[in-house]
Design a protein around this motif. Structure first.
Motif, short mmCIF file in Angstrom:
data_model
loop_
_atom_site.label_atom_id
_atom_site.label_comp_id
_atom_site.label_asym_id
_atom_site.label_seq_id
_atom_site.Cartn_x
_atom_site.Cartn_y
_atom_site.Cartn_z
N VAL A 17 0.81 -1.21 0.00
CA VAL A 17 0.00 0.00 0.00
C VAL A 17 0.85 1.26 0.00
CG1 VAL A 17 -2.01 -1.09 1.04
CG2 VAL A 17 -0.29 -0.05 2.51
N TYR A 18 1.97 1.23 0.68
CA TYR A 18 2.80 2.43 0.72
C TYR A 18 3.36 2.74 -0.67
CZ TYR A 18 6.13 5.95 2.00
OH TYR A 18 6.82 7.13 2.07
N PHE A 19 3.66 1.73 -1.45
CA PHE A 19 4.22 1.94 -2.78
C PHE A 19 3.12 2.22 -3.81
CE2 PHE A 19 5.79 0.50 -6.90
CZ PHE A 19 6.96 1.22 -6.99
N SER A 20 2.05 1.46 -3.77
CA SER A 20 1.01 1.56 -4.81
C SER A 20 0.03 2.71 -4.60
CB SER A 20 0.25 0.25 -4.93
OG SER A 20 -0.43 -0.02 -3.72
N ASP A 21 -0.22 3.09 -3.34
CA ASP A 21 -1.17 4.16 -3.06
C ASP A 21 -0.68 4.94 -1.85
OD1 ASP A 21 -3.34 5.82 -2.94
OD2 ASP A 21 -4.78 4.27 -2.36
N ARG A 31 3.50 5.40 7.65
CA ARG A 31 4.29 6.61 7.91
C ARG A 31 4.31 6.92 9.40
NH1 ARG A 31 2.58 7.97 2.85
NH2 ARG A 31 0.61 8.88 3.48
N LEU A 32 3.17 6.76 10.07
CA LEU A 32 3.11 6.98 11.51
C LEU A 32 4.02 5.99 12.24
CD1 LEU A 32 1.88 8.35 14.01
CD2 LEU A 32 0.03 6.66 13.90
N LEU A 33 3.99 4.74 11.83
CA LEU A 33 4.87 3.73 12.43
C LEU A 33 6.33 4.11 12.21
CD1 LEU A 33 5.15 1.08 13.93
CD2 LEU A 33 4.82 -0.11 11.75
N THR A 69 9.62 -0.65 2.89
CA THR A 69 9.47 0.37 1.85
C THR A 69 9.36 1.76 2.46
OG1 THR A 69 8.40 -1.28 0.44
CG2 THR A 69 8.11 1.02 -0.17
N VAL A 70 8.60 1.89 3.53
CA VAL A 70 8.45 3.20 4.16
C VAL A 70 9.72 3.61 4.90
CG1 VAL A 70 7.38 2.51 6.36
CG2 VAL A 70 6.78 4.69 5.35
N LEU A 71 10.42 2.66 5.53
CA LEU A 71 11.66 2.99 6.24
C LEU A 71 12.78 3.38 5.28
CD1 LEU A 71 11.75 0.33 9.10
CD2 LEU A 71 11.38 2.80 9.35
N ALA A 72 12.79 2.79 4.09
CA ALA A 72 13.83 3.12 3.11
C ALA A 72 13.70 4.57 2.63
CB ALA A 72 13.75 2.16 1.92
N VAL A 79 17.81 -0.26 4.26
CA VAL A 79 16.98 -1.21 4.99
C VAL A 79 17.25 -2.60 4.44
CG1 VAL A 79 14.61 -1.89 5.55
CG2 VAL A 79 15.20 0.55 5.37
N LEU A 80 17.50 -3.54 5.34
CA LEU A 80 17.70 -4.94 4.97
C LEU A 80 16.53 -5.75 5.50
CD1 LEU A 80 19.39 -7.37 3.93
CD2 LEU A 80 20.42 -7.45 6.21
N VAL A 81 15.93 -6.55 4.63
CA VAL A 81 14.91 -7.51 5.04
C VAL A 81 15.57 -8.88 5.04
CG1 VAL A 81 12.75 -8.64 4.38
CG2 VAL A 81 12.99 -6.15 4.15
N VAL A 82 15.47 -9.56 6.18
CA VAL A 82 16.00 -10.91 6.31
C VAL A 82 14.80 -11.86 6.28
CG1 VAL A 82 17.28 -12.53 7.75
CG2 VAL A 82 17.95 -10.11 7.68
#
Length: 174
Positions: A17-21, A31-33, A69-72, A79-82
């Motif tokens: 959702v953060y990327f698409s809308d 964004r709040l998080l 995506t939002v943290l990047a 940001v690394l996702v494991v």
């Protein structure tokens, strides 16, 4: 270091959702998080997050995808996702990424450098250490000191490390 780049195949099924809308109420919640997490990041108290839930299909990986995506912040932060759900890894599958060497190989063979298994995921702007090849003993692999050593080795290269974990009720991995 210069890391390989791989294009993610994005669709509505990814629920990014953060990327698409980015103007949606759901994106605003991410964004709040991010704002709340950054308060702790700036004090140096928080860098690694384990995302889990009670059961499979609770949305853990969806949260990780959106949070990464939002943290990047479009490349402002690393940001690394494991992908640490070694029983049912879903991030690489949902983004339709090519299977590659990943966490299982790094855990099973300390000669494999974890940095060599990481790639940048575009257009999302974050990095992924995929689960790797399925193994018969994923719980035992994660419960060795090697997992902590891998995170410690990778920590200086990234602002945030998000760990996509298996569910806590059916498995002991988390």
């Amino acid at each position: 270091p210069e890391l390989p780049v791989e294009e993610a195949h994005l669709s509505a099924e990814n629920r990014l959702v953060y990327f698409s809308d980015s103007r949606s109420p759901a994106a605003d919640r991410y964004r709040l998080l991010r704002m709340r997490l950054k308060e702790h990041w700036h004090t140096g108290k928080l860098k690694k997050l384990l995302v889990t839930g009670a059961l499979a299909h609770d949305g853990k990986s969806t949260v990780v995808l959106n949070l990464a995506t939002v943290l990047a912040e479009r490349g402002k932060r690393t940001v690394l996702v494991v992908e640490a759900d070694l029983h049912h890894p879903s991030i690489g599958v949902s983004l339709r990424l090519k299977p590659r060497v990943g966490l299982t190989e790094c855990l099973a063979d300390e000669a494999i450098a974890p940095l060599s298994a990481i790639r940048r995921i575009e257009p999302l702007g974050w990095y992924l250490l995929p689960a790797g090849e399925p193994r018969r003993n994923p719980t035992e692999l994660l419960q060795t000191p090697v997992f902590g050593q891998i995170l410690q080795k990778l920590s200086p290269y990234f602002d945030w490390i998000l760990i996509d974990s298996p569910p806590v009720i059916p498995l002991t991995d988390s």
